[in-house]
Design a protein around this motif. Structure first.
Motif, mmCIF file in Angstrom:
data_model
loop_
_atom_site.group_PDB
_atom_site.id
_atom_site.type_symbol
_atom_site.label_atom_id
_atom_site.label_comp_id
_atom_site.label_asym_id
_atom_site.label_seq_id
_atom_site.Cartn_x
_atom_site.Cartn_y
_atom_site.Cartn_z
ATOM 1 N N LYS A 440 0.811 -1.219 0.000
ATOM 2 C CA LYS A 440 0.000 0.000 0.000
ATOM 3 C C LYS A 440 0.847 1.272 0.000
ATOM 4 C CE LYS A 440 -3.819 2.302 2.134
ATOM 5 N NZ LYS A 440 -4.575 2.570 3.313
ATOM 6 N N ASP A 460 -7.541 3.809 -5.023
ATOM 7 C CA ASP A 460 -8.065 2.755 -4.141
ATOM 8 C C ASP A 460 -7.327 1.423 -4.328
ATOM 9 O OD1 ASP A 460 -9.118 1.949 -6.574
ATOM 10 O OD2 ASP A 460 -11.120 1.508 -5.794
ATOM 11 N N THR A 463 -5.754 -0.201 -1.214
ATOM 12 C CA THR A 463 -6.510 -1.006 -0.243
ATOM 13 C C THR A 463 -6.550 -2.477 -0.653
ATOM 14 O OG1 THR A 463 -8.576 -0.563 -1.373
ATOM 15 C CG2 THR A 463 -7.997 0.942 0.411
ATOM 16 N N TYR A 464 -6.305 -2.741 -1.944
ATOM 17 C CA TYR A 464 -6.295 -4.134 -2.416
ATOM 18 C C TYR A 464 -4.908 -4.769 -2.297
ATOM 19 C CZ TYR A 464 -10.625 -3.008 -5.112
ATOM 20 O OH TYR A 464 -11.880 -2.655 -5.528
ATOM 21 N N GLN A 468 -1.797 -5.563 2.516
ATOM 22 C CA GLN A 468 -2.986 -5.242 3.308
ATOM 23 C C GLN A 468 -3.841 -6.485 3.569
ATOM 24 O OE1 GLN A 468 -3.592 -1.843 4.399
ATOM 25 N NE2 GLN A 468 -1.455 -2.109 3.797
ATOM 26 N N GLN A 469 -3.729 -7.452 2.672
ATOM 27 C CA GLN A 469 -4.609 -8.627 2.750
ATOM 28 C C GLN A 469 -3.947 -9.821 3.431
ATOM 29 O OE1 GLN A 469 -7.238 -9.506 -0.420
ATOM 30 N NE2 GLN A 469 -6.759 -7.670 -1.584
ATOM 31 N N SER A 475 -9.837 -11.353 4.192
ATOM 32 C CA SER A 475 -9.440 -10.778 2.900
ATOM 33 C C SER A 475 -9.685 -11.770 1.762
ATOM 34 C CB SER A 475 -7.963 -10.385 2.930
ATOM 35 O OG SER A 475 -7.150 -11.543 2.898
#
Ligand code: GLC
Length: 559
Positions: A440, A460, A463-464, A468-469, A475
């Motif tokens: 990110k 955005d 955020t994927y 982050q996941q 997720s």
């Protein structure tokens, strides 16, 4: 009567067994194959374009994801008029991507990690910058150089065939002759009646098999042979695009002569040690026409685009599952399943578009921005159904992150010929090719360390990002990892399948292997489905909801 007995009785009345497991040791029959679009995957040298070394560095990520193989879209020398599907040399690597030695190292590392490697072969057309086409332009009408392509004399357009990307499929050269290009004018169609063309590709397959690749994806396999005399296409073009017309109605598609070519190629693959495979990209309908590509001496697999086109509707999905399995079982071929690739609107967007019967590769400029949250919800659920189906499944890079189609790309950044030739009515396919977000808070979201990106990444995308996941059980990335692990543990790739009738808006299947039965339920309706009390939840696609009911647009795996 106990609850269990009641359910058993109900099941007996409503279960339809449609597919049996069979003994196999051939990897491609059950493999999950991850498509890498090299320009957008990972950029090791920071020039804003992904490269071969970038892929090699991320192979550990793919091994940990749990896939069996990768398929890499073209990385050959190319002017990039169609994202590398316009090839100037079939036996080298574009300097933008690296060198042959880099590819050798990629194959070696992948094999060490237990991953197979498939590459893309594009036999319908070359680039106009291929030495053969340059020689054809320099030669005169009627010369052997021109005979490798489709050059014809004609007072006007030779026929009414359109280019896939808009406008006519013909371009006139200085001396008055026309040449055929079913795609961009920079992608002249080869004449497969010419023995030199056949030799070029037989040699190219051997070149890459010798370097250790495990197989090939064959680009637009259905277009290679054209009907004699190149007659007009009098059919309904819209029906052809929607896949409701038998494909061989078009004189430039699915002609019987293509099969001789693939028989010759199958023999080449068989002459190599190991278990090498080829998959057809053949946009052919209906299923029995596609089955002809899967006969025992032709392709090992073919993409199942009819399944990809299924709308968010229980009956449509059930019908595609049973038609697919019926057809592939009849010829002893594996079923394949796919939801996204580099040509179509990502399924996290497509599954909420207004007209889902539209060709999945056509994104009209006037289409409203689909709902992002609902799209992701449906995408996760759709993937849960797909990864439980017996056979082989294809994933497209970034779908494991839940990426959406970037439909808001600025016009000046778009590069797809489908946009450029489409006169502004179609947005083209760049929106599914935006570089992958890895971190990110890094330049270009970790695609490289310079911050450059050949297509701009929307805000955005952070955020994927993978970081982050990773480790977040809710997720999409962790969902994919879990599904792939369970698929392996429970042998879902080679299992029996029964359709279970639980109601009109539910797609329910029982997938049974030696490891037990997995029940998969997908809710495409508007009413929650009450979970059976005596089942164990293996995985489910909903986020932040309590696990008492299966909400709309969600799926569950039960044991
Ligand atoms: C295939 C490719 C697509 C390309 C076309 C022409 O459909 O997947 O990206 O534009 O063939 O080669």
């Amino acid at each position: 009567m106990s609850t269990l007995q009641q359910e058993t009785k109900e099941d007996l009345a409503t279960v339809e067994h449609i597919h049996k497991a069979f003994p196999t040791s051939e990897w491609w029959r059950t493999a999950v194959i991850y498509q890498v679009y090299p320009r957008s995957f990972a950029d090791a040298n920071g020039d804003g374009n992904g490269d071969i070394c970038g892929i090699t560095e991320r192979l550990g990520y793919l091994r940990d994801l749990g896939v069996d193989a990768i398929w890499i879209s073209p990385f050959y020398p190319s002017p990039q008029a169609d994202g590398g599907y316009d090839i100037a040399d079939y036996r080298d690597v574009d300097p933008m991507y690296g060198t042959l030695a880099d590819v050798d190292a990629l194959i070696e590392t992948a094999h060490e990690l237990g991953l197979r490697v498939m590459i893309d072969i594009v036999p319908n057309h070359t680039s106009d910058e291929h030495p053969w086409f340059q020689a054809a332009l320099a030669a005169s009408p009627g010369s052997p150089e021109r005979a490798r392509y489709w050059f014809v004399d004609s007072p006007g357009l030779p026929n009414n065939w359109p280019s896939e990307f808009g406008g006519p499929a013909w371009t006139q050269v200085e001396d008055g002759q026309w040449y055929l290009h079913l795609f961009d004018r920079k992608q002249p169609d080869l004449n497969w009646e010419n023995p030199e063309v056949r030799e070029l590709f037989a040699g190219t397959l051997r070149f890459w098999l010798d370097r250790g690749v495990d197989g090939f994806r064959i680009d637009v396999a259905h277009h290679l042979i054209k009907a004699p005399g190149l007659p007009d296409f009098d059919g309904d073009w819209d029906a052809y695009n929607r896949g409701t017309l038998p494909t061989n109605a078009a004189p430039f598609a699915d002609q019987d002569g293509v099969h001789d070519i693939f028989r010759e190629w199958r023999a080449i693959l068989e002459s190599y040690p190991g278990d090498r495979a080829m998959v057809a990209e053949a946009w052919v309908t209906p299923h029995d026409r596609l089955g002809r590509y899967l006969r025992a001496d032709e392709f090992h697999q073919a993409f199942n685009f009819d399944y990809m086109r299924a709308t968010w509707n229980a009956e449509a999905l059930r019908q595609q599952i049973s038609a697919t399995l019926r057809n592939t079982d009849a010829i002893g071929a594996p079923a394949t399943w796919v939801l996204s690739n580099h040509d179509v609107i990502r399924h996290a967007t497509r599954l909420v578009r207004e007209d889902q019967t539209m060709a999945p590769w056509i994104l009209e400029a006037t289409e409203p921005q689909p709902e992002i949250e609902l799209g992701l919800r449906r995408a996760r659920a759709a993937t849960m159904l797909m990864l439980a189906l017996p056979g082989s499944s294809y994933l497209y890079q970034g779908e494991e992150l839940g990426l959406r189609e970037v439909i808001e790309l600025p016009a000046e950044s778009r590069q797809d010929p489908d946009y450029i030739r489409g006169g502004g009515f179609r947005l083209g396919r760049d929106g599914c090719r935006v570089p992958i977000p890895w971190e990110k808070n890094a330049p270009a979201f970790g695609f490289n360390s310079s911050g450059k990106s050949w297509l701009p990444q929307p805000e955005d995308f952070g955020t994927y990002a993978v970081d982050q996941q990773h480790g977040n059980p809710e997720s999409t990335l962790e969902l994919y990892r879990r599904l792939l692990a369970i698929r392996r543990e429970r042998g879902l790739g080679n299992a029996a399948l029964a359709l279970v009738n639980l109601g009109p808006d539910l797609v329910a299947i029982d997938v049974t292997s030696a490891h037990g039965t997995t029940r998969v339920v997908l809710n495409v309706g508007h009413v929650p489905w009450t979970l059976p009390r005596d089942s164990r939840v293996l995985a489910w696609s909903a986020c932040g909801e309590t696990m008492e009911v299966l909400p709309p647009d969600c799926a569950i795996w039960l044991a």
